[in-house]
Write a protein that holds these residues in place. Structure first.
Motif, PDB file in Angstrom:
ATOM      1  N   PRO A  84      11.796   2.577 -10.278  1.00 10.81           N
ATOM      2  CA  PRO A  84      13.060   2.177 -10.891  1.00 10.81           C
ATOM      3  C   PRO A  84      13.139   2.433 -12.394  1.00 10.81           C
ATOM      4  N   GLY A  85      12.086   2.143 -13.143  1.00 11.29           N
ATOM      5  CA  GLY A  85      12.112   2.336 -14.592  1.00 11.29           C
ATOM      6  C   GLY A  85      12.330   3.784 -14.985  1.00 11.29           C
ATOM      7  N   ALA A  86      11.722   4.680 -14.239  1.00 10.94           N
ATOM      8  CA  ALA A  86      11.876   6.111 -14.490  1.00 10.94           C
ATOM      9  C   ALA A  86      13.076   6.662 -13.723  1.00 10.94           C
ATOM     10  N   ASN A  87      13.615   5.863 -12.797  1.00 12.79           N
ATOM     11  CA  ASN A  87      14.758   6.236 -11.967  1.00 12.79           C
ATOM     12  C   ASN A  87      14.518   7.568 -11.249  1.00 12.79           C
ATOM     13  N   CYS A  88      13.352   7.665 -10.586  1.00 10.44           N
ATOM     14  CA  CYS A  88      13.010   8.907  -9.900  1.00 10.44           C
ATOM     15  C   CYS A  88      12.146   8.630  -8.681  1.00 10.44           C
ATOM     16  N   THR A  89      12.094   9.617  -7.794  1.00 16.26           N
ATOM     17  CA  THR A  89      11.152   9.556  -6.685  1.00 16.26           C
ATOM     18  C   THR A  89       9.829  10.126  -7.176  1.00 16.26           C
ATOM     19  N   THR A  90       8.772   9.853  -6.415  1.00 20.03           N
ATOM     20  CA  THR A  90       7.452  10.310  -6.829  1.00 20.03           C
ATOM     21  C   THR A  90       6.587  10.651  -5.632  1.00 20.03           C
ATOM     22  N   THR A  91       5.599  11.480  -5.872  1.00 15.43           N
ATOM     23  CA  THR A  91       4.614  11.852  -4.852  1.00 15.43           C
ATOM     24  C   THR A  91       3.267  11.181  -5.119  1.00 15.43           C
ATOM     25  N   THR A  92       3.186  10.379  -6.175  1.00 16.53           N
ATOM     26  CA  THR A  92       1.910   9.831  -6.631  1.00 16.53           C
ATOM     27  C   THR A  92       1.800   8.329  -6.371  1.00 16.53           C
ATOM     28  N   PRO A 103     -19.724  -0.413  -6.961  1.00 14.17           N
ATOM     29  CA  PRO A 103     -18.694   0.629  -6.981  1.00 14.17           C
ATOM     30  C   PRO A 103     -17.300   0.046  -6.787  1.00 14.17           C
ATOM     31  N   PRO A 104     -16.285   0.722  -7.313  1.00 10.81           N
ATOM     32  CA  PRO A 104     -14.904   0.262  -7.103  1.00 10.81           C
ATOM     33  C   PRO A 104     -14.440   0.618  -5.695  1.00 10.81           C
ATOM     34  N   THR A 105     -14.594  -0.296  -4.766  1.00 15.27           N
ATOM     35  CA  THR A 105     -14.257   0.002  -3.375  1.00 15.27           C
ATOM     36  C   THR A 105     -13.225  -0.928  -2.758  1.00 15.27           C
ATOM     37  N   LYS A 106     -13.002  -2.109  -3.307  1.00  9.76           N
ATOM     38  CA  LYS A 106     -12.083  -3.073  -2.689  1.00  9.76           C
ATOM     39  C   LYS A 106     -10.678  -2.879  -3.264  1.00  9.76           C
ATOM     40  N   ILE A 107      -9.744  -2.441  -2.440  1.00 11.38           N
ATOM     41  CA  ILE A 107      -8.371  -2.216  -2.889  1.00 11.38           C
ATOM     42  C   ILE A 107      -7.689  -3.551  -3.136  1.00 11.38           C
ATOM     43  N   VAL A 108      -7.081  -3.668  -4.313  1.00 13.10           N
ATOM     44  CA  VAL A 108      -6.339  -4.866  -4.683  1.00 13.10           C
ATOM     45  C   VAL A 108      -4.859  -4.652  -4.392  1.00 13.10           C
ATOM     46  N   THR A 109      -4.329  -3.501  -4.821  1.00 19.64           N
ATOM     47  CA  THR A 109      -2.938  -3.164  -4.559  1.00 19.64           C
ATOM     48  C   THR A 109      -2.751  -1.666  -4.708  1.00 19.64           C
ATOM     49  N   MET A 110      -1.614  -1.176  -4.274  1.00 14.52           N
ATOM     50  CA  MET A 110      -1.233   0.221  -4.474  1.00 14.52           C
ATOM     51  C   MET A 110       0.283   0.300  -4.499  1.00 14.52           C
ATOM     52  N   TYR A 111       0.791   1.234  -5.323  1.00 14.68           N
ATOM     53  CA  TYR A 111       2.234   1.385  -5.455  1.00 14.68           C
ATOM     54  C   TYR A 111       2.546   2.745  -6.054  1.00 14.68           C
ATOM     55  N   PRO A 112       3.778   3.223  -5.852  1.00 18.24           N
ATOM     56  CA  PRO A 112       4.172   4.533  -6.407  1.00 18.24           C
ATOM     57  C   PRO A 112       4.284   4.474  -7.927  1.00 18.24           C
ATOM     58  N   VAL A 113       3.921   5.573  -8.567  1.00 15.95           N
ATOM     59  CA  VAL A 113       4.041   5.715 -10.024  1.00 15.95           C
ATOM     60  C   VAL A 113       4.639   7.085 -10.329  1.00 15.95           C
ATOM     61  N   PRO A 114       5.217   7.256 -11.521  1.00 14.68           N
ATOM     62  CA  PRO A 114       5.771   8.576 -11.867  1.00 14.68           C
ATOM     63  C   PRO A 114       4.691   9.648 -11.823  1.00 14.68           C
ATOM     64  N   ARG A 115       5.103  10.852 -11.519  1.00 16.26           N
ATOM     65  CA  ARG A 115       4.159  11.981 -11.506  1.00 16.26           C
ATOM     66  C   ARG A 115       3.549  12.133 -12.876  1.00 16.26           C
ATOM     67  N   ARG A 139      18.771  -3.253  -6.161  1.00 20.96           N
ATOM     68  CA  ARG A 139      18.356  -2.893  -7.523  1.00 20.96           C
ATOM     69  C   ARG A 139      16.952  -3.458  -7.741  1.00 20.96           C
ATOM     70  N   PRO A 140      15.916  -2.758  -7.267  1.00 21.26           N
ATOM     71  CA  PRO A 140      14.564  -3.307  -7.360  1.00 21.26           C
ATOM     72  C   PRO A 140      14.010  -3.263  -8.777  1.00 21.26           C
ATOM     73  N   SER A 141      13.138  -4.212  -9.079  1.00 23.14           N
ATOM     74  CA  SER A 141      12.483  -4.219 -10.384  1.00 23.14           C
ATOM     75  C   SER A 141      11.109  -3.566 -10.310  1.00 23.14           C
ATOM     76  N   LYS A 142      10.571  -3.405  -9.099  1.00 19.83           N
ATOM     77  CA  LYS A 142       9.248  -2.819  -8.908  1.00 19.83           C
ATOM     78  C   LYS A 142       9.354  -1.475  -8.197  1.00 19.83           C
ATOM     79  N   SER A 143       8.327  -0.660  -8.386  1.00 22.07           N
ATOM     80  CA  SER A 143       8.219   0.578  -7.623  1.00 22.07           C
ATOM     81  C   SER A 143       8.043   0.216  -6.159  1.00 22.07           C
ATOM     82  N   PHE A 144       8.524   1.079  -5.277  1.00 18.80           N
ATOM     83  CA  PHE A 144       8.360   0.804  -3.864  1.00 18.80           C
ATOM     84  C   PHE A 144       8.247   2.087  -3.058  1.00 18.80           C
TER      85      PHE A 144
END
Length: 128
Positions: A90-98, A115-127, A36-41
């Motif tokens: 998890p919050g939206a309880n759905c899979t995503t392509t984004t 320029p914004p070039t240094k990646i800090v993090t990335m994770y799935p979000v709702p479409r 039961r994750p609390s974060k998108s993954f």
């Protein structure tokens, strides 16, 4: 506005510590259904190496983005869509392509901009 043609800041950079953060925080084991994750993954449809490669190969100016202020920091947030499900929200309880890509701005000595070039993090979000 004319796009920046500087070869040094055209693409994203991703440090080893940020790769490790993304893998540890946003990728789950193969059998994630019982958790039961609390974060998108990210699901097993894309590996960390494939994701990092895809994100870093797209020129920044081709992605849709916006400025974001969180915890006193100003960062640039980009979105990238895939033709298949890459993760679960998890919050939206759905899979995503984004995927949301959060970046810091780094000074480029070649073109004298931040320029914004240094990646800090990335994770799935709702479409969207």
């Amino acid at each position: 506005m004319e796009e920046r043609r500087c070869i040094y800041c055209r693409f994203f950079s991703l440090s080893e510590d940020r790769k490790e953060h993304i893998i540890q925080e946003h990728f789950r084991p193969r059998y994630w259904q019982g958790i039961r994750p609390s974060k998108s993954f990210f699901c097993n449809s894309i590996s960390p190496e494939e994701l990092f490669h895809e994100v870093r190969m797209i020129p920044r100016f081709q992605l849709i983005g916006r400025w974001s202020r969180r915890r006193g920091r100003i960062r640039f947030v980009y979105y990238l869509s895939f033709p298949f499900d890459v993760g679960f929200v998890p919050g939206a309880n759905c899979t995503t392509t984004t995927v949301r890509i959060v970046c810091d701005c780094v000074y480029c000595p070649a073109c004298d901009v931040h320029p914004p070039t240094k990646i800090v993090t990335m994770y799935p979000v709702p479409r969207w």
